[in-house]
Design an enzyme around this catalytic site. Sequence first.
Site, PDB file in Angstrom:
ATOM      1  N   ALA A  94       0.862  -1.182   0.000  1.00 12.00           N
ATOM      2  CA  ALA A  94       0.000   0.000   0.000  1.00 12.00           C
ATOM      3  C   ALA A  94       0.896   1.228   0.000  1.00 12.00           C
ATOM      4  O   ALA A  94       2.064   1.155   0.381  1.00 12.00           O
ATOM      5  CB  ALA A  94      -0.877  -0.029   1.248  1.00 12.00           C
ATOM      6  N   GLY A 116       0.799  -5.114   0.786  1.00  9.59           N
ATOM      7  CA  GLY A 116      -0.292  -5.177  -0.180  1.00  9.59           C
ATOM      8  C   GLY A 116       0.141  -5.777  -1.512  1.00  9.59           C
ATOM      9  O   GLY A 116      -0.689  -6.317  -2.250  1.00  9.59           O
ATOM     10  N   GLU A 135       4.094  -5.455   7.393  1.00  8.19           N
ATOM     11  CA  GLU A 135       3.243  -4.440   8.047  1.00  8.19           C
ATOM     12  C   GLU A 135       3.529  -4.318   9.539  1.00  8.19           C
ATOM     13  O   GLU A 135       3.391  -3.237  10.123  1.00  8.19           O
ATOM     14  CB  GLU A 135       1.759  -4.774   7.837  1.00  8.19           C
ATOM     15  CG  GLU A 135       1.246  -4.514   6.425  1.00  8.19           C
ATOM     16  CD  GLU A 135       1.431  -5.699   5.484  1.00  8.19           C
ATOM     17  OE1 GLU A 135       2.239  -6.614   5.805  1.00  8.19           O
ATOM     18  OE2 GLU A 135       0.788  -5.714   4.428  1.00  8.19           O
TER      19      GLU A 135
HETATM   20  N1  3HC Z   1       4.550   3.500   0.176  1.00  5.50           N
HETATM   21  C1  3HC Z   1       4.995   4.730  -0.157  1.00  5.50           C
HETATM   22  N2  3HC Z   1       6.271   4.992  -0.502  1.00  5.50           N
HETATM   23  C2  3HC Z   1       7.123   3.958  -0.511  1.00  5.50           C
HETATM   24  C3  3HC Z   1       6.741   2.651  -0.170  1.00  5.50           C
HETATM   25  C4  3HC Z   1       5.379   2.431   0.174  1.00  5.50           C
HETATM   26  N3  3HC Z   1       4.913   1.222   0.472  1.00  5.50           N
HETATM   27  N4  3HC Z   1       7.814   1.849  -0.262  1.00  5.50           N
HETATM   28  C5  3HC Z   1       8.844   2.621  -0.646  1.00  5.50           C
HETATM   29  N5  3HC Z   1       8.431   3.900  -0.800  1.00  5.50           N
HETATM   30  C6  3HC Z   1       9.222   5.042  -1.266  1.00  5.50           C
HETATM   31  C7  3HC Z   1      10.293   5.435  -0.266  1.00  5.50           C
HETATM   32  O1  3HC Z   1       9.790   6.340   0.676  1.00  5.50           O
HETATM   33  C8  3HC Z   1      11.324   6.055  -1.172  1.00  5.50           C
HETATM   34  O2  3HC Z   1      10.873   7.338  -1.469  1.00  5.50           O
HETATM   35  P1  3HC Z   1      11.916   8.537  -1.701  1.00  5.50           P
HETATM   36  O3  3HC Z   1      12.761   8.133  -2.855  1.00  5.50           O
HETATM   37  O4  3HC Z   1      11.042   9.707  -1.925  1.00  5.50           O
HETATM   38  O5  3HC Z   1      12.693   8.622  -0.408  1.00  5.50           O
HETATM   39  C9  3HC Z   1      11.223   5.240  -2.457  1.00  5.50           C
HETATM   40  O6  3HC Z   1       9.946   4.617  -2.414  1.00  5.50           O
HETATM   41  C10 3HC Z   1      12.282   4.164  -2.581  1.00  5.50           C
HETATM   42  O7  3HC Z   1      12.277   3.387  -1.391  1.00  5.50           O
HETATM   43  P2  3HC Z   1      13.640   2.868  -0.739  1.00  5.50           P
HETATM   44  O8  3HC Z   1      14.587   4.007  -0.593  1.00  5.50           O
HETATM   45  O9  3HC Z   1      13.245   2.121   0.478  1.00  5.50           O
HETATM   46  O10 3HC Z   1      14.150   1.916  -1.892  1.00  5.50           O
HETATM   47  P3  3HC Z   1      14.923   0.544  -1.788  1.00  5.50           P
HETATM   48  O11 3HC Z   1      15.173   0.139  -3.177  1.00  5.50           O
HETATM   49  O12 3HC Z   1      16.035   0.639  -0.814  1.00  5.50           O
HETATM   50  O13 3HC Z   1      13.849  -0.496  -1.139  1.00  5.50           O
HETATM   51  C11 3HC Z   1      11.707  -1.597  -0.875  1.00  5.50           C
HETATM   52  C12 3HC Z   1      12.682  -0.862  -1.837  1.00  5.50           C
HETATM   53  C13 3HC Z   1      12.330  -2.909  -0.429  1.00  5.50           C
HETATM   54  C14 3HC Z   1      10.426  -1.839  -1.611  1.00  5.50           C
HETATM   55  C15 3HC Z   1      11.475  -0.690   0.363  1.00  5.50           C
HETATM   56  O14 3HC Z   1      11.107   0.596  -0.081  1.00  5.50           O
HETATM   57  C16 3HC Z   1      10.412  -1.144   1.316  1.00  5.50           C
HETATM   58  O15 3HC Z   1      10.652  -2.003   2.131  1.00  5.50           O
HETATM   59  N6  3HC Z   1       9.223  -0.528   1.227  1.00  5.50           N
HETATM   60  C17 3HC Z   1       8.163  -0.690   2.189  1.00  5.50           C
HETATM   61  C18 3HC Z   1       7.518  -2.031   2.135  1.00  5.50           C
HETATM   62  C19 3HC Z   1       6.365  -2.076   3.108  1.00  5.50           C
HETATM   63  O16 3HC Z   1       6.479  -1.811   4.286  1.00  5.50           O
HETATM   64  N7  3HC Z   1       5.195  -2.463   2.584  1.00  5.50           N
HETATM   65  C20 3HC Z   1       4.022  -2.574   3.370  1.00  5.50           C
HETATM   66  C21 3HC Z   1       3.219  -1.350   3.274  1.00  5.50           C
HETATM   67  S1  3HC Z   1       1.794  -1.398   4.299  1.00  5.50           S
HETATM   68  C22 3HC Z   1       0.680  -2.312   3.402  1.00  5.50           C
HETATM   69  O17 3HC Z   1       0.980  -2.773   2.349  1.00  5.50           O
HETATM   70  C23 3HC Z   1      -0.655  -2.457   4.032  1.00  5.50           C
HETATM   71  C24 3HC Z   1      -1.490  -3.455   3.348  1.00  5.50           C
HETATM   72  O18 3HC Z   1      -1.501  -4.654   4.060  1.00  5.50           O
HETATM   73  C25 3HC Z   1      -2.912  -2.977   3.221  1.00  5.50           C
END
Ligand code: 3HC
Length: 693
Positions: free
Chosen positions: A62, A101, A124
């Site tokens: 998400a 997500g 999450e």
């Molecule tokens: N939402 C919004 N922005 C996100 C994002 C997300 N889920 N994941 C990454 N971004 C953004 C970062 O803030 C960053 O933005 P910036 O360049 O403006 O600083 C950009 O994307 C790149 O991210 P990273 O610097 O972390 O890039 P990496 O290549 O090092 O890592 C990744 C990539 C492994 C995908 C890492 O970004 C990550 O772990 N992301 C989060 C994953 C996460 O926690 N997902 C769960 C979200 S909650 C959810 O899904 C709820 C659902 O169950 C309903």
Amino acid sequence: METVRLTNRGAVAIATIDNPPVNALSANLRAALLQAVTKAAAEPEISAIVIAAAGRTFVAGADISEFGKPPVSPLLPELLAAIEASAKPVVAAVNGAALGGGLELALACHARVAAPAAKLGLPEIRLGLIPGAGGTQRLPRLIGGAKAFAMMLSGESVSAEEGLALGLVDGVIAGDLLDAACAVAEMLAANGKPVPISAKTDRLNAAERGDFELVAKSALEKAAEMPNVAALVESVRNAFDLPFEQGLAAERALFVKLIADERSKALRYVFFAEREAARVPGIDASVKPRPLARAAVIGAGTMGGGIAMCFANAGIPVTLIETSRDLVEKGYARVRDTYGFSVKRGSLSEAERDERMALIAPAVGLQAAADADIVVEAAFEEMGVKQQIFGELDRIAKPGVILATNTSYLDIATIAAATSRPQDVIGLHFFSPANVMKLLEVVRPAGTAEDVVATGIALGRKLGKVAVVVGNCFGFVGNRMLAQRTRAAERLLVAGALPHEVDAAVTGFGFKMGPFAMSDLAGGDISWRMRKSLGLKAAVADALCEAGRFGQKTGKGYYLYPEGARAGQRDQEVEALIARISADQGVTRRAFSADEIVARLLDPMVNEGARILEEGIAARPGDIDIVWLNGYNWPAWRGGPMHWADTVGLATIVGRLEAQAAETGDASLEPAPLLRRLAAEGKGFSDLKAKAA
Ligand code: 3HC
């Protein structure tokens, strides 16, 4: 911009998600994907659908930045319900990370194929949440309740191969992923869709239930302060007990409640602050870091050895330099022993240890740094020693080499002045144990070249650290604020609190250890020496050191450690000594509540943080928070000191500081102008704009 491209390959429609940087499921993307799937479902010549993604990531989940804002339709569960209900089979082509997500999207599809580089996980929990789009209901049905719970509890992702073994994906494709996904889609169109995961029940059996309940019990005991762990247990239990639709609705309700929880807000704030810290205001993203093929570390003590391990762990050859063969051998042996612990624990294989040791070359004399691209000095913390080393390095090192010091307190500009190339000198402040602690303060004195700062950040990333750029001042960001907490802790003792009360309040707040237990662990003599060199006094701490009570290593400090015990016991002698000091100072001792203790310890830190921001030593409040989270074990769910201050309210903090300043007559407790201004304007630190460090 088009976030989903719909193309046809024969009878298969391919919906390619393209929402850089990480294909997060923002409202636009959800709408576009629903539209694409609906369109493909309506086209008579199409018999199956593939969901693929552009870029390195499949879908990172998400869009975290949307949490807390009014929900925009279609919600993710609605989109996923439509995909799962599609009459035409839908196949996920998982090219890279499918997280949160993103994995839930893949689980709503009728089959999943993955590239070898794919990563699959539901992280999450790290954001103070639980999966909110079917993850807690579909994953147990697919891989079993116990394994699903463990995966969601850790938040760790698995590789494609591990996913295959778990039954999370149906195939790992070494060749063309899209070709394979289309082939599977055609096959399902011809032979019929499998039962959707939501309708599976075979993995929700009594044995799974028993295993799950066991892990759940211990998880609840360990994470009592985290409501999302309890919510995860409840939701996975629902997967066993309730029909899918009801379990899904209950999951969503829990998820929505957690989104509003302060702990989740703090963890989401940290997620973005950590990424923001990598961008340094005033340094353009186009500034290229210098190439670093070989490193040298000067000083093979605990710190130097730990830093050398960081380089070796990242595959960078490193020369470990001392002044004598004996010292370097001792340091080298200590490194080997430290790796040995990891081998014993099973976190490192013997082959890996040997590989890393082979990257560390012990050497005697600074001349051995001649071929390094970066030199990190971790010698004795004394200006004369440092200046001499840097003067010599100036003669020995190649032009353009980065000359870094690991000093904790000394003025880096003065160290740099010992060279003819101050633009190449920088502080790289590692935290002990250097091979473990995530924080790297990249200290930038005025005059350091931009590409040297950029190299510091790039190196931090390469070493697996969280790098924060800070300005050059006594103690930089972390230790400068810690000094305030240390003074406040001493003040509390004299005013009436006892060491165990202060420590209990601090661990109750969420730190792993209180300041006095920490001092006993680190050795009180270190700060005693520092105080003496600066002409500072701390009545209780000084008296303990004068009595030879340096902490655990002498069996007594603030606490007693009989026969090498790790946990300290209260000592009547210390408590009597503290009471005597209060009496000597004419203080009538009084009791302090845990909340008061926390406020008295942390408010002065926040005040110092405000001064640090005023002086531009840190560019943003978030940078200060990242320092405290990664270098000092500040509880992540409290978001760091500046975020915490915002949650308390800056006007409250100003009021408390004014009262403390009046009570103690200590002018340093007067609120900093920035703090006063923000409080008067009804603002928080989060309202500040970044300033160049
Ligand atoms: N939402 C919004 N922005 C996100 C994002 C997300 N889920 N994941 C990454 N971004 C953004 C970062 O803030 C960053 O933005 P910036 O360049 O403006 O600083 C950009 O994307 C790149 O991210 P990273 O610097 O972390 O890039 P990496 O290549 O090092 O890592 C990744 C990539 C492994 C995908 C890492 O970004 C990550 O772990 N992301 C989060 C994953 C996460 O926690 N997902 C769960 C979200 S909650 C959810 O899904 C709820 C659902 O169950 C309903």
